[in-house]
Design a protein around this motif. Structure first.
Motif, short mmCIF file in Angstrom:
data_model
loop_
_atom_site.label_atom_id
_atom_site.label_comp_id
_atom_site.label_asym_id
_atom_site.label_seq_id
_atom_site.Cartn_x
_atom_site.Cartn_y
_atom_site.Cartn_z
N MET A 154 1.12 9.44 -38.09
CA MET A 154 0.28 10.51 -38.63
C MET A 154 0.66 11.86 -38.02
SD MET A 154 -3.38 8.51 -38.75
CE MET A 154 -4.30 10.03 -38.77
N VAL A 155 0.91 11.89 -36.73
CA VAL A 155 1.30 13.14 -36.07
C VAL A 155 2.65 13.60 -36.59
CG1 VAL A 155 1.91 14.22 -33.86
CG2 VAL A 155 -0.05 12.67 -33.99
N VAL A 156 3.60 12.69 -36.67
CA VAL A 156 4.93 13.02 -37.20
C VAL A 156 4.81 13.54 -38.63
CG1 VAL A 156 7.14 12.01 -37.90
CG2 VAL A 156 6.17 11.44 -35.66
N SER A 157 4.01 12.88 -39.44
CA SER A 157 3.84 13.28 -40.84
C SER A 157 3.15 14.63 -40.97
CB SER A 157 3.05 12.22 -41.59
OG SER A 157 3.79 11.02 -41.61
N GLU A 202 10.41 17.86 -30.01
CA GLU A 202 10.39 17.42 -28.61
C GLU A 202 8.96 17.30 -28.09
OE1 GLU A 202 11.69 15.56 -25.57
OE2 GLU A 202 13.00 16.10 -27.25
N GLU A 203 8.09 18.21 -28.50
CA GLU A 203 6.69 18.14 -28.08
C GLU A 203 6.02 16.88 -28.63
OE1 GLU A 203 2.62 20.76 -28.67
OE2 GLU A 203 4.56 21.78 -28.82
N VAL A 204 6.31 16.54 -29.88
CA VAL A 204 5.74 15.33 -30.48
C VAL A 204 6.29 14.09 -29.78
CG1 VAL A 204 5.68 13.92 -32.60
CG2 VAL A 204 5.23 16.38 -32.73
N ARG A 205 7.59 14.06 -29.55
CA ARG A 205 8.20 12.91 -28.87
C ARG A 205 7.60 12.73 -27.48
NH1 ARG A 205 13.59 11.70 -30.09
NH2 ARG A 205 13.96 13.92 -30.24
N ILE A 223 4.09 11.33 -27.72
CA ILE A 223 4.13 9.90 -28.07
C ILE A 223 4.51 9.07 -26.85
CG2 ILE A 223 5.40 8.18 -29.44
CD1 ILE A 223 5.24 10.21 -31.78
N ARG A 224 5.43 9.55 -26.06
CA ARG A 224 5.78 8.84 -24.81
C ARG A 224 4.57 8.72 -23.90
NH1 ARG A 224 11.22 12.08 -23.24
NH2 ARG A 224 12.67 10.94 -24.57
N GLU A 225 3.90 9.84 -23.68
CA GLU A 225 2.75 9.85 -22.76
C GLU A 225 1.62 8.98 -23.28
OE1 GLU A 225 1.85 14.01 -22.31
OE2 GLU A 225 3.67 14.38 -21.14
N GLU A 226 1.28 9.13 -24.54
CA GLU A 226 0.18 8.36 -25.12
C GLU A 226 0.54 6.87 -25.21
OE1 GLU A 226 -3.68 7.95 -26.34
OE2 GLU A 226 -2.72 9.78 -25.63
N GLY A 227 1.80 6.58 -25.51
CA GLY A 227 2.25 5.19 -25.57
C GLY A 227 2.15 4.51 -24.22
N ALA A 228 2.48 5.25 -23.16
CA ALA A 228 2.36 4.69 -21.80
C ALA A 228 0.90 4.45 -21.46
CB ALA A 228 3.00 5.63 -20.80
N GLU A 229 0.05 5.40 -21.80
CA GLU A 229 -1.37 5.29 -21.46
C GLU A 229 -2.11 4.26 -22.30
OE1 GLU A 229 -5.23 8.16 -21.76
OE2 GLU A 229 -3.39 9.06 -20.97
N THR A 230 -1.85 4.27 -23.60
CA THR A 230 -2.60 3.41 -24.52
C THR A 230 -2.09 1.97 -24.55
OG1 THR A 230 -3.00 5.33 -25.93
CG2 THR A 230 -3.34 3.18 -26.93
N CYS A 231 -0.77 1.82 -24.56
CA CYS A 231 -0.19 0.49 -24.77
C CYS A 231 0.73 0.04 -23.64
CB CYS A 231 0.63 0.48 -26.06
SG CYS A 231 -0.23 1.07 -27.50
N ALA A 290 11.72 4.40 -29.17
CA ALA A 290 12.07 3.57 -30.33
C ALA A 290 10.97 3.64 -31.39
CB ALA A 290 12.31 2.12 -29.91
N LEU A 291 9.72 3.62 -30.95
CA LEU A 291 8.60 3.74 -31.88
C LEU A 291 8.64 5.12 -32.56
CD1 LEU A 291 5.10 2.42 -31.46
CD2 LEU A 291 5.33 4.84 -31.93
N TYR A 292 8.91 6.16 -31.80
CA TYR A 292 9.02 7.51 -32.37
C TYR A 292 10.13 7.56 -33.41
CZ TYR A 292 10.42 12.26 -33.09
OH TYR A 292 10.79 13.43 -33.70
#
Length: 172
Positions: free
Chosen positions: A76-79, A99-102, A105-113, A122-124
């Motif tokens: 959704m953020v990428v879109s 780069e800001e979006v990537r 996603i790295r930070e939120e991916g680490a925190e959330t999952c 890879a998810l990005y």
């Protein structure tokens, strides 16, 4: 990540992009409503989106669901940024925004999952590749333009209404 908008039109295209990504990911059933006038997040999710722990669900299944929901959110953020740049402005997404979006996603991916950096990257990439196929296609731009106008007029749509509007525009 907090996205900023230039104006109301920019905000409508961002929301249109998010709705199109939800449809592309077959995730409209997880949306309660979208609202252009929301003070906070423009997308309100239904109960099926949110994590509900249960002793009968395996930890692996729970984690897979978290990652799946995170992928939907990341897409959704990428879109959002792709619809605003590729469709509305007719230019590629600026490198600093990518780069800001990537990074987000790295930070939120680490925190959330608990995703490692390479897993989040890879998810990005998966998200960016899939969403670019949609938003870089000039044949879908008129339908996305029209959907952004619909959002500007109606201000709020339920998941079912999003589906109906996107179906009428032949985006589904």
């Amino acid at each position: 990540m907090t996205l900023t908008y230039q104006n109301e039109d920019d905000r409508a295209y961002g929301l249109a992009g998010m709705a199109v990504s939800l449809a592309a990911l077959d995730a409209l059933d997880r949306v309660a409503k979208v609202s252009l006038d929301a003070d906070g997040p423009m997308v309100s999710f239904s109960h099926s989106y949110y994590f509900t722990g249960s002793p009968s669900v395996s930890p692996k299944a729970t984690w897979n669901r978290l990652v799946e929901n995170f992928y939907i959110t990341a897409s959704m953020v990428v879109s959002n940024v792709m619809a605003r740049s590729l469709v509305r402005m007719k230019r590629d997404v600026p490198g600093d925004v990518v780069e800001e979006v990537r990074k987000a996603i790295r930070e939120e991916g680490a925190e959330t999952c608990a995703l490692e950096e390479d897993e989040a990257d890879a998810l990005y990439r998966r998200s960016a590749t899939g969403m670019r196929r949609i938003f870089a296609n000039p044949r879908v731009h008129p339908a996305i333009d029209e959907f952004a106008r619909v959002l500007s007029l109606k201000r709020e749509l339920s998941g079912t209404e999003i589906y109906d509007e996107l179906r009428l525009l032949r985006l589904i």
